[in-house]
Design a protein around this motif. Structure first.
Motif, PDB file in Angstrom:
ATOM      1  N   THR A   1       0.837  -1.206   0.000  1.00 35.59           N
ATOM      2  CA  THR A   1       0.000   0.000   0.000  1.00 35.59           C
ATOM      3  C   THR A   1       0.869   1.251   0.000  1.00 35.59           C
ATOM      4  O   THR A   1       0.608   2.205  -0.741  1.00 35.59           O
ATOM      5  N   VAL A   2       1.920   1.255   0.814  1.00 33.86           N
ATOM      6  CA  VAL A   2       2.829   2.401   0.880  1.00 33.86           C
ATOM      7  C   VAL A   2       3.523   2.601  -0.461  1.00 33.86           C
ATOM      8  O   VAL A   2       3.633   3.728  -0.963  1.00 33.86           O
ATOM      9  N   ALA A   3       3.973   1.519  -1.088  1.00 34.55           N
ATOM     10  CA  ALA A   3       4.657   1.614  -2.377  1.00 34.55           C
ATOM     11  C   ALA A   3       3.723   2.153  -3.456  1.00 34.55           C
ATOM     12  O   ALA A   3       4.110   2.994  -4.270  1.00 34.55           O
ATOM     13  N   GLN A   4       2.473   1.698  -3.468  1.00 35.54           N
ATOM     14  CA  GLN A   4       1.514   2.182  -4.464  1.00 35.54           C
ATOM     15  C   GLN A   4       1.224   3.667  -4.276  1.00 35.54           C
ATOM     16  O   GLN A   4       1.139   4.427  -5.240  1.00 35.54           O
ATOM     17  N   THR A   5       1.100   4.088  -3.031  1.00 38.44           N
ATOM     18  CA  THR A   5       0.867   5.501  -2.749  1.00 38.44           C
ATOM     19  C   THR A   5       2.056   6.345  -3.199  1.00 38.44           C
ATOM     20  O   THR A   5       1.884   7.421  -3.779  1.00 38.44           O
ATOM     21  N   ALA A   6       3.266   5.844  -2.968  1.00 41.94           N
ATOM     22  CA  ALA A   6       4.472   6.570  -3.388  1.00 41.94           C
ATOM     23  C   ALA A   6       4.540   6.689  -4.905  1.00 41.94           C
ATOM     24  O   ALA A   6       4.888   7.748  -5.442  1.00 41.94           O
ATOM     25  N   ILE A   7       4.180   5.622  -5.612  1.00 39.68           N
ATOM     26  CA  ILE A   7       4.208   5.668  -7.081  1.00 39.68           C
ATOM     27  C   ILE A   7       3.169   6.652  -7.601  1.00 39.68           C
ATOM     28  O   ILE A   7       3.442   7.445  -8.502  1.00 39.68           O
ATOM     29  N   LYS A   8       1.972   6.624  -7.013  1.00 42.63           N
ATOM     30  CA  LYS A   8       0.929   7.570  -7.445  1.00 42.63           C
ATOM     31  C   LYS A   8       1.382   9.012  -7.219  1.00 42.63           C
ATOM     32  O   LYS A   8       1.163   9.879  -8.065  1.00 42.63           O
ATOM     33  N   ALA A   9       2.025   9.281  -6.090  1.00 38.79           N
ATOM     34  CA  ALA A   9       2.511  10.635  -5.805  1.00 38.79           C
ATOM     35  C   ALA A   9       3.599  11.036  -6.795  1.00 38.79           C
ATOM     36  O   ALA A   9       3.628  12.171  -7.276  1.00 38.79           O
ATOM     37  N   ALA A  10       4.489  10.103  -7.132  1.00 36.75           N
ATOM     38  CA  ALA A  10       5.561  10.399  -8.085  1.00 36.75           C
ATOM     39  C   ALA A  10       4.993  10.681  -9.467  1.00 36.75           C
ATOM     40  O   ALA A  10       5.438  11.596 -10.157  1.00 36.75           O
ATOM     41  N   VAL A  11       4.001   9.902  -9.883  1.00 40.86           N
ATOM     42  CA  VAL A  11       3.387  10.108 -11.197  1.00 40.86           C
ATOM     43  C   VAL A  11       2.706  11.465 -11.252  1.00 40.86           C
ATOM     44  O   VAL A  11       2.822  12.204 -12.233  1.00 40.86           O
ATOM     45  N   THR A  12       2.003  11.833 -10.194  1.00 42.62           N
ATOM     46  CA  THR A  12       1.349  13.141 -10.148  1.00 42.62           C
ATOM     47  C   THR A  12       2.387  14.251 -10.238  1.00 42.62           C
ATOM     48  O   THR A  12       2.199  15.238 -10.955  1.00 42.62           O
ATOM     49  N   LYS A  13       3.492  14.083  -9.554  1.00 47.07           N
ATOM     50  CA  LYS A  13       4.570  15.083  -9.577  1.00 47.07           C
ATOM     51  C   LYS A  13       5.168  15.168 -10.978  1.00 47.07           C
ATOM     52  O   LYS A  13       5.440  16.260 -11.476  1.00 47.07           O
ATOM     53  N   VAL A  14       5.367  14.032 -11.644  1.00 47.41           N
ATOM     54  CA  VAL A  14       5.938  14.030 -12.989  1.00 47.41           C
ATOM     55  C   VAL A  14       4.981  14.680 -13.974  1.00 47.41           C
ATOM     56  O   VAL A  14       5.399  15.448 -14.835  1.00 47.41           O
ATOM     57  N   ASP A  15       3.681  14.385 -13.868  1.00 46.48           N
ATOM     58  CA  ASP A  15       2.702  15.022 -14.749  1.00 46.48           C
ATOM     59  C   ASP A  15       2.781  16.540 -14.623  1.00 46.48           C
ATOM     60  O   ASP A  15       2.787  17.262 -15.612  1.00 46.48           O
ATOM     61  N   GLY A  16       2.833  17.023 -13.392  1.00 44.70           N
ATOM     62  CA  GLY A  16       2.978  18.462 -13.174  1.00 44.70           C
ATOM     63  C   GLY A  16       4.311  18.962 -13.694  1.00 44.70           C
ATOM     64  O   GLY A  16       4.412  20.077 -14.215  1.00 44.70           O
ATOM     65  N   GLY A  17       5.338  18.142 -13.589  1.00 42.00           N
ATOM     66  CA  GLY A  17       6.665  18.507 -14.082  1.00 42.00           C
ATOM     67  C   GLY A  17       6.687  18.657 -15.592  1.00 42.00           C
ATOM     68  O   GLY A  17       7.381  19.523 -16.126  1.00 42.00           O
ATOM     69  N   VAL A  18       5.934  17.829 -16.306  1.00 35.53           N
ATOM     70  CA  VAL A  18       5.865  17.937 -17.759  1.00 35.53           C
ATOM     71  C   VAL A  18       5.235  19.276 -18.148  1.00 35.53           C
ATOM     72  O   VAL A  18       5.723  19.963 -19.052  1.00 35.53           O
ATOM     73  N   ASP A  19       4.175  19.662 -17.452  1.00 34.59           N
ATOM     74  CA  ASP A  19       3.545  20.958 -17.725  1.00 34.59           C
ATOM     75  C   ASP A  19       4.507  22.112 -17.416  1.00 34.59           C
ATOM     76  O   ASP A  19       4.574  23.091 -18.166  1.00 34.59           O
ATOM     77  N   GLN A  20       5.254  21.986 -16.327  1.00 40.88           N
ATOM     78  CA  GLN A  20       6.222  23.024 -15.971  1.00 40.88           C
ATOM     79  C   GLN A  20       7.340  23.111 -17.009  1.00 40.88           C
ATOM     80  O   GLN A  20       7.790  24.209 -17.355  1.00 40.88           O
ATOM     81  N   LEU A  21       7.774  21.961 -17.518  1.00 39.04           N
ATOM     82  CA  LEU A  21       8.816  21.938 -18.546  1.00 39.04           C
ATOM     83  C   LEU A  21       8.322  22.611 -19.828  1.00 39.04           C
ATOM     84  O   LEU A  21       9.039  23.397 -20.450  1.00 39.04           O
ATOM     85  N   LYS A  22       7.080  22.336 -20.225  1.00 41.22           N
ATOM     86  CA  LYS A  22       6.507  22.964 -21.416  1.00 41.22           C
ATOM     87  C   LYS A  22       6.411  24.472 -21.225  1.00 41.22           C
ATOM     88  O   LYS A  22       6.747  25.240 -22.119  1.00 41.22           O
ATOM     89  N   THR A  23       5.967  24.903 -20.063  1.00 46.56           N
ATOM     90  CA  THR A  23       5.864  26.334 -19.777  1.00 46.56           C
ATOM     91  C   THR A  23       7.235  26.995 -19.813  1.00 46.56           C
ATOM     92  O   THR A  23       7.400  28.081 -20.392  1.00 46.56           O
ATOM     93  N   ALA A  24       8.240  26.329 -19.238  1.00 49.78           N
ATOM     94  CA  ALA A  24       9.601  26.881 -19.249  1.00 49.78           C
ATOM     95  C   ALA A  24      10.133  26.988 -20.674  1.00 49.78           C
ATOM     96  O   ALA A  24      10.771  27.981 -21.041  1.00 49.78           O
TER      97      ALA A  24
END
Length: 122
Positions: free
Chosen positions: A33-56
């Motif tokens: 459960t902890v590992a799945q939560t960590a992966i979901k958080a990382a994916v959410t962070k990466v999705d936001g990171g892609v948008d930030q990279l495009k904006t930059a």
């Protein structure tokens, strides 16, 4: 009188294996459960990171007219040669889809109903 250690240790190990197995299963479930939560958080962070990279990149391109002109010239040259170039939005969409695919491989979707309860389309 000789003690039959094999029979005593055999039954003792069976009890220890049962208790240890149940204990380990509970801990493994928690770790899963902890590992799945960590992966979901990382994916959410990466999705936001892609948008930030495009904006930059968009900001960098706007601030540097030479870069914008070079990209336009390259695109024109590639099109003249018959090459089809993906758009920036298309690339971002594909990257996000790849991230979602990776998440689907590592984290099962627990929010959907079971396959046996689906209703057929009319």
């Amino acid at each position: 009188m000789a003690i039959d250690w094999k029979s005593i240790l055999g039954s003792a190990f069976a009890v220890v294996n049962g208790v240890a197995g149940a204990s380990a299963a509970g801990k493994l479930s928690t770790y899963n459960t902890v590992a799945q939560t960590a992966i979901k958080a990382a994916v959410t962070k990466v999705d936001g990171g892609v948008d930030q990279l495009k904006t930059a990149f968009d900001t960098f391109e706007t601030a540097n007219p030479l870069v914008a002109q070079a990209l336009t010239e390259f695109s024109t040259l590639a099109t003249t040669l018959g090459l089809t170039l993906p758009t920036e939005d298309g690339i971002v969409t594909h990257i996000k889809a790849a991230i979602a695919d990776l998440q689907g491989m590592f984290v099962p979707d627990t929010s959907t109903a079971s396959a046996g309860t689906t209703t057929p389309a009319a």
